[in-house]
Design a protein around this motif. Structure first.
Motif, PDB file in Angstrom:
ATOM      1  N   PRO A  79      -0.153   6.622 -24.901  1.00 11.73           N
ATOM      2  CA  PRO A  79      -0.239   7.803 -24.034  1.00 11.73           C
ATOM      3  C   PRO A  79       0.385   9.034 -24.670  1.00 11.73           C
ATOM      4  O   PRO A  79       1.390   8.954 -25.380  1.00 11.73           O
ATOM      5  CB  PRO A  79       0.535   7.370 -22.794  1.00 11.73           C
ATOM      6  CG  PRO A  79       1.508   6.360 -23.295  1.00 11.73           C
ATOM      7  CD  PRO A  79       0.764   5.600 -24.367  1.00 11.73           C
ATOM      8  N   TYR A  80      -0.228  10.168 -24.399  1.00  7.88           N
ATOM      9  CA  TYR A  80       0.361  11.455 -24.767  1.00  7.88           C
ATOM     10  C   TYR A  80       1.424  11.833 -23.744  1.00  7.88           C
ATOM     11  O   TYR A  80       2.468  12.385 -24.088  1.00  7.88           O
ATOM     12  CB  TYR A  80      -0.743  12.514 -24.810  1.00  7.88           C
ATOM     13  CG  TYR A  80      -0.244  13.935 -24.873  1.00  7.88           C
ATOM     14  CD1 TYR A  80       0.401  14.420 -26.013  1.00  7.88           C
ATOM     15  CD2 TYR A  80      -0.413  14.800 -23.792  1.00  7.88           C
ATOM     16  CE1 TYR A  80       0.866  15.722 -26.071  1.00  7.88           C
ATOM     17  CE2 TYR A  80       0.041  16.108 -23.850  1.00  7.88           C
ATOM     18  CZ  TYR A  80       0.682  16.560 -24.984  1.00  7.88           C
ATOM     19  OH  TYR A  80       1.132  17.859 -25.038  1.00  7.88           O
ATOM     20  N   ASP A  81       1.131  11.502 -22.496  1.00  8.64           N
ATOM     21  CA  ASP A  81       2.039  11.810 -21.389  1.00  8.64           C
ATOM     22  C   ASP A  81       2.178  10.534 -20.560  1.00  8.64           C
ATOM     23  O   ASP A  81       1.181   9.988 -20.091  1.00  8.64           O
ATOM     24  CB  ASP A  81       1.454  12.947 -20.539  1.00  8.64           C
ATOM     25  CG  ASP A  81       2.399  13.452 -19.464  1.00  8.64           C
ATOM     26  OD1 ASP A  81       3.200  12.656 -18.952  1.00  8.64           O
ATOM     27  OD2 ASP A  81       2.321  14.648 -19.131  1.00  8.64           O
ATOM     28  N   THR A  82       3.387  10.056 -20.378  1.00 14.42           N
ATOM     29  CA  THR A  82       3.573   8.808 -19.641  1.00 14.42           C
ATOM     30  C   THR A  82       3.558   9.013 -18.130  1.00 14.42           C
ATOM     31  O   THR A  82       3.634   8.043 -17.377  1.00 14.42           O
ATOM     32  CB  THR A  82       4.896   8.125 -20.044  1.00 14.42           C
ATOM     33  OG1 THR A  82       5.983   9.014 -19.770  1.00 14.42           O
ATOM     34  CG2 THR A  82       4.893   7.776 -21.522  1.00 14.42           C
ATOM     35  N   ILE A  83       3.473  10.250 -17.679  1.00 16.57           N
ATOM     36  CA  ILE A  83       3.369  10.538 -16.248  1.00 16.57           C
ATOM     37  C   ILE A  83       1.947  10.982 -15.909  1.00 16.57           C
ATOM     38  O   ILE A  83       1.281  10.389 -15.056  1.00 16.57           O
ATOM     39  CB  ILE A  83       4.399  11.600 -15.807  1.00 16.57           C
ATOM     40  CG1 ILE A  83       5.814  11.026 -15.929  1.00 16.57           C
ATOM     41  CG2 ILE A  83       4.129  12.051 -14.372  1.00 16.57           C
ATOM     42  CD1 ILE A  83       6.913  12.002 -15.596  1.00 16.57           C
ATOM     43  N   VAL A  84       1.481  12.044 -16.554  1.00 15.99           N
ATOM     44  CA  VAL A  84       0.110  12.505 -16.334  1.00 15.99           C
ATOM     45  C   VAL A  84      -0.799  11.669 -17.240  1.00 15.99           C
ATOM     46  O   VAL A  84      -0.972  11.969 -18.417  1.00 15.99           O
ATOM     47  CB  VAL A  84      -0.038  14.001 -16.642  1.00 15.99           C
ATOM     48  CG1 VAL A  84      -1.467  14.455 -16.393  1.00 15.99           C
ATOM     49  CG2 VAL A  84       0.945  14.807 -15.814  1.00 15.99           C
ATOM     50  N   SER A  85      -1.355  10.612 -16.686  1.00 12.15           N
ATOM     51  CA  SER A  85      -2.135   9.660 -17.469  1.00 12.15           C
ATOM     52  C   SER A  85      -3.506  10.223 -17.814  1.00 12.15           C
ATOM     53  O   SER A  85      -3.921  11.274 -17.306  1.00 12.15           O
ATOM     54  CB  SER A  85      -2.302   8.361 -16.682  1.00 12.15           C
ATOM     55  OG  SER A  85      -3.207   8.564 -15.602  1.00 12.15           O
ATOM     56  N   ILE A  86      -4.238   9.492 -18.646  1.00 12.36           N
ATOM     57  CA  ILE A  86      -5.599   9.920 -18.977  1.00 12.36           C
ATOM     58  C   ILE A  86      -6.480   9.908 -17.730  1.00 12.36           C
ATOM     59  O   ILE A  86      -7.407  10.719 -17.613  1.00 12.36           O
ATOM     60  CB  ILE A  86      -6.213   9.057 -20.099  1.00 12.36           C
ATOM     61  CG1 ILE A  86      -6.337   7.585 -19.697  1.00 12.36           C
ATOM     62  CG2 ILE A  86      -5.418   9.201 -21.381  1.00 12.36           C
ATOM     63  CD1 ILE A  86      -7.080   6.729 -20.727  1.00 12.36           C
TER      64      ILE A  86
END
Length: 312
Positions: A79-86
């Motif tokens: 993940p690039y962002d662990t909160i705002v997922s793909i």
């Protein structure tokens, strides 16, 4: 459950084996002999799993209507962002309100686990049109100087529209799907690891990964065929997880199927994680013929595994 449309996205930068020859002395012949990889794709600066998600969703929109999607499931272990997922990134881009939006990770098996989540929502009548996205940015996490696994990885993404009811005669019918975990085995939790704060991708027990992948992918493939009352004679193509061409060939040998029935893209893209099988399915989509049976089988770190049988 039907696969109505598939799209894929690959970064434009191509990294050939000569890069690793210059970097750490690994010859191209050595890499090809052990992995089958000739080249791989690498995300450009500013690209990540979320941006690749948007690109692959745009490409899927060119093939089908996504405005009535009522479920989004994303799969990635990079993940690039662990909160705002793909999955959230896709929902935001599409502007669809108030639908289940989920991201999962079962390493390189995430594609089939994501589709299994869709199957569950369909069975409970909680959704009818699902967007599944698989996106991997392996080169963000790897150590390219690592002579064990640094040359294996590539980046890419794919997206699928899966529907509860058939949309047209070209849809792929998902006949059977199974997944499982083999973390009970002795080296499952240390065979291949990705620790961002502790060395990135490491593969201290690559031989064990190889052995288990060669065991579980054929086993799961036979199980989905048995569920459908079919035999290996009914199989037109096998699409295994794109981890290593030697593993893929071993799977075919175990199943007693000719290499002509093997679908492989690792030669040109490297190991693109859970996106690999979906990328290959997208590339080959228009070449399949009505009535053909395709077995998609996966294996990932942890260890996770699964197989899906689809009929054109």
């Amino acid at each position: 459950m039907y696969i109505h449309a598939v799209s894929h996205y690959l970064p434009t930068q191509v990294v050939g084996n000569e890069h690793f020859t210059q970097l750490n002395g690994l010859s191209s012949d050595w890499i090809i002999e052990r992995t089958g990889i000739l080249e791989r794709r690498k995300a450009a600066p500013g690209e990540n799993t979320n941006t690749m998600t948007i690109e692959v969703v745009k490409r899927l929109m060119e093939k089908t209507d996504l405005t009535t999607v009522d479920l989004i499931v994303g799969g990635t272990y990079t993940p690039y962002d662990t909160i705002v997922s793909i999955a959230h990134e896709a929902q935001h881009f599409l502007g669809i309100a108030d639908i289940p939006t989920i991201s999962i990770s079962t390493a390189c098996s995430s594609l089939l686990n994501a589709i299994e989540v869709v199957e569950g929502y369909f069975a409970l009548n909680k959704a009818t049109r699902a967007l599944v996205i698989v996106s991997e940015h392996n080169t963000l996490y790897y150590n390219e100087k690592d002579t064990i696994s640094g040359h294996l990885w590539g980046d890419g993404a794919a997206a699928l529209l899966i529907t509860k009811e058939r949309q047209n005669e070209k849809d792929f019918d998902v006949k059977a799907l199974i997944t499982g975990g083999a973390a009970h085995t002795s080296k499952a939790t240390t065979g291949v690891m990705m620790k961002p704060a502790d060395g990135g991708v490491t593969m201290p027990h690559g031989r064990d990964v190889f052995i288990n992948a060669c065991q579980y992918m054929p086993k799961a493939s036979l199980q989905v065929l048995e569920q459908c009352g079919l035999t290996l004679a009914d199989v037109d193509y096998v699409l295994p997880h794109q981890a290593n061409l030697r593993i893929s060939r071993n799977v075919m040998n175990t199943l007693g199927l000719p290499e002509e029935k093997l679908i492989s893209n690792i030669q040109y893209y490297g190991n693109t994680g859970c996106a690999g099988c979906a990328i290959a399915l997208s590339e080959k989509w228009d070449t399949f013929k009505k009535g053909e049976h395709i077995v998609i089988t996966v294996f990932g770190g942890g260890y996770s595994y699964g197989a899906m049988l689809v009929e054109v």
